[in-house]
Design a protein around this motif. Structure first.
Motif, PDB file in Angstrom:
ATOM      1  N   GLU A   1       0.833  -1.213   0.000  1.00  0.00           N
ATOM      2  CA  GLU A   1       0.000   0.000   0.000  1.00  0.00           C
ATOM      3  C   GLU A   1       0.865   1.258   0.000  1.00  0.00           C
ATOM      4  O   GLU A   1       0.564   2.238  -0.705  1.00  0.00           O
ATOM      5  CB  GLU A   1      -0.929  -0.020   1.210  1.00  0.00           C
ATOM      6  CG  GLU A   1      -1.803   1.205   1.370  1.00  0.00           C
ATOM      7  CD  GLU A   1      -2.785   1.417   0.223  1.00  0.00           C
ATOM      8  OE1 GLU A   1      -3.271   2.556   0.080  1.00  0.00           O
ATOM      9  OE2 GLU A   1      -3.061   0.447  -0.530  1.00  0.00           O
TER      10      GLU A   1
ATOM     11  N   ARG B   1       2.199   1.774  -3.402  1.00  0.00           N
ATOM     12  CA  ARG B   1       1.153   2.327  -4.278  1.00  0.00           C
ATOM     13  C   ARG B   1       1.000   3.826  -4.097  1.00  0.00           C
ATOM     14  O   ARG B   1       0.668   4.562  -5.022  1.00  0.00           O
ATOM     15  CB  ARG B   1      -0.179   1.612  -3.983  1.00  0.00           C
ATOM     16  CG  ARG B   1      -1.307   1.943  -4.953  1.00  0.00           C
ATOM     17  CD  ARG B   1      -2.597   1.270  -4.547  1.00  0.00           C
ATOM     18  NE  ARG B   1      -3.124   1.839  -3.317  1.00  0.00           N
ATOM     19  CZ  ARG B   1      -3.823   2.979  -3.264  1.00  0.00           C
ATOM     20  NH1 ARG B   1      -4.043   3.680  -4.352  1.00  0.00           N
ATOM     21  NH2 ARG B   1      -4.290   3.406  -2.104  1.00  0.00           N
ATOM     22  N   ARG B   2       1.289   4.303  -2.877  1.00  0.00           N
ATOM     23  CA  ARG B   2       1.166   5.730  -2.580  1.00  0.00           C
ATOM     24  C   ARG B   2       2.455   6.509  -2.848  1.00  0.00           C
ATOM     25  O   ARG B   2       2.535   7.690  -2.523  1.00  0.00           O
ATOM     26  CB  ARG B   2       0.749   5.923  -1.120  1.00  0.00           C
ATOM     27  CG  ARG B   2      -0.613   5.320  -0.808  1.00  0.00           C
ATOM     28  CD  ARG B   2      -1.072   5.691   0.591  1.00  0.00           C
ATOM     29  NE  ARG B   2      -2.340   5.059   0.920  1.00  0.00           N
ATOM     30  CZ  ARG B   2      -3.134   5.467   1.896  1.00  0.00           C
ATOM     31  NH1 ARG B   2      -2.789   6.509   2.647  1.00  0.00           N
ATOM     32  NH2 ARG B   2      -4.273   4.845   2.143  1.00  0.00           N
TER      33      ARG B   2
ATOM     34  N   TYR C   1       5.707   5.674  -1.751  1.00  0.00           N
ATOM     35  CA  TYR C   1       6.826   5.542  -0.808  1.00  0.00           C
ATOM     36  C   TYR C   1       7.717   4.393  -1.259  1.00  0.00           C
ATOM     37  O   TYR C   1       7.294   3.232  -1.275  1.00  0.00           O
ATOM     38  CB  TYR C   1       6.315   5.265   0.603  1.00  0.00           C
ATOM     39  CG  TYR C   1       5.580   6.416   1.228  1.00  0.00           C
ATOM     40  CD1 TYR C   1       6.265   7.395   1.939  1.00  0.00           C
ATOM     41  CD2 TYR C   1       4.185   6.519   1.117  1.00  0.00           C
ATOM     42  CE1 TYR C   1       5.587   8.458   2.519  1.00  0.00           C
ATOM     43  CE2 TYR C   1       3.506   7.568   1.699  1.00  0.00           C
ATOM     44  CZ  TYR C   1       4.217   8.537   2.390  1.00  0.00           C
ATOM     45  OH  TYR C   1       3.549   9.580   2.965  1.00  0.00           O
TER      46      TYR C   1
END
Length: 270
Positions: free
Chosen positions: A39, A42-43, A45
């Motif tokens: 996740e 996906r953002r 990082y």
């Protein structure tokens, strides 16, 4: 080592660590950690964090002198083969690097031993905390051993199951089945029972919550080859109030603070 769901690994990477490896035997924790990393990726990082499902009792899968720092945060109290694991930690640590142990099982703290020994009894013989929400076979280590035996040998009587689960205290899954095999061959059940005040061992091969004298643990680190150990009192977990109390502990002599704190930190250099 013993990274659980990986919050400390991810935090270290977000604070600037160039490479982080988190090792644990708990598949649920490792899978959750990977999900969080997916996740975050996906953002946007880009964190160099590797979750690894592995038992450190079988060694740490890395080259010699691989890491600047090795953390054991609330992990050392669950390790069965402690010296062997610490020797592996030493091997994995770079010269000049450090191992940092943070744990909340300080036997020197007033009342800690009595409280933990009562907890040991409940985990071994039941009902362990939160047992009502668990299947019957998971409500104590004894119940877990009985379930392991019954699954492998369904024809055994209930009396046999109960006697064998009592006689295999402190044994791992494979060791439990070895005892049963021997019983079926010889008819003899070991005269072994749980002794009050003994830290129980799960069938998965982990201590429930072992107590430590932090100064003795520091000596063990030195025995395996670490040097320049530093021992500090620490509350380990909590809110802002505990953080303020921790500041007080930092100015108190360790000979006083250690008897007031349920936790400790040990830093040892290679």
């Amino acid at each position: 080592v013993g990274c659980g769901h990986g919050i400390d690994c991810i935090s270290a990477a977000m604070l600037g660590a160039s490479r982080v490896v988190g090792i644990d035997v708990d598949e649920v924790g490792i899978n959750h950690m990977q999900g969080v990393l997916n996740e975050l990726d996906r953002r946007g990082y880009e964190l160099n964090v590797r979750p690894l499902l592995h038992d450190v009792a079988d060694g740490i899968p890395c080259d010699d002198n691989s890491f600047d720092v090795v953390f054991l945060i609330e992990a050392v109290s669950h390790i069965l083969q402690l010296k062997a694991v610490l020797q592996e930690v030493l091997r994995a640590t770079k010269p000049g690097g450090a191992v940092i142990i943070n744990d909340s099982n300080n036997v020197l703290a007033r009342g800690k031993a009595e409280q933990t020994i009562d907890l040991w009894e409940r985990w071994e013989n039941g009902p362990r905390p939160g047992a009502d929400a668990l299947p019957q076979e998971e409500r104590s280590y004894r119940a877990m051993r009985q379930h392991i035996i019954q699954e492998r040998y369904p024809s055994l009587t209930q009396d046999d199951l109960e006697e064998l689960s009592l006689a295999t205290t402190g044994k791992t899954r494979a060791q439990v089945l070895d005892v049963v095999d021997d019983y079926l061959e010889t008819g003899q059940i070991p005269n072994r029972r749980y002794r009050h005040g003994t830290c129980p061992v799960s069938p998965d091969g982990c201590y429930m919550e072992r107590l430590f004298d932090p100064y003795e643990l520091a000596s063990t680190l030195e025995e395996v080859g670490f040097s320049r150990t530093t021992v500090m009192a620490h509350l380990t977990h909590g809110n802002s109030t505990r953080a303020l109390i921790d500041r007080l502990f930092r100015v108190l002599p360790a000979s006083i603070a250690m008897y007031l704190s349920r936790g400790f930190i040990i830093v040892a250099r290679k």
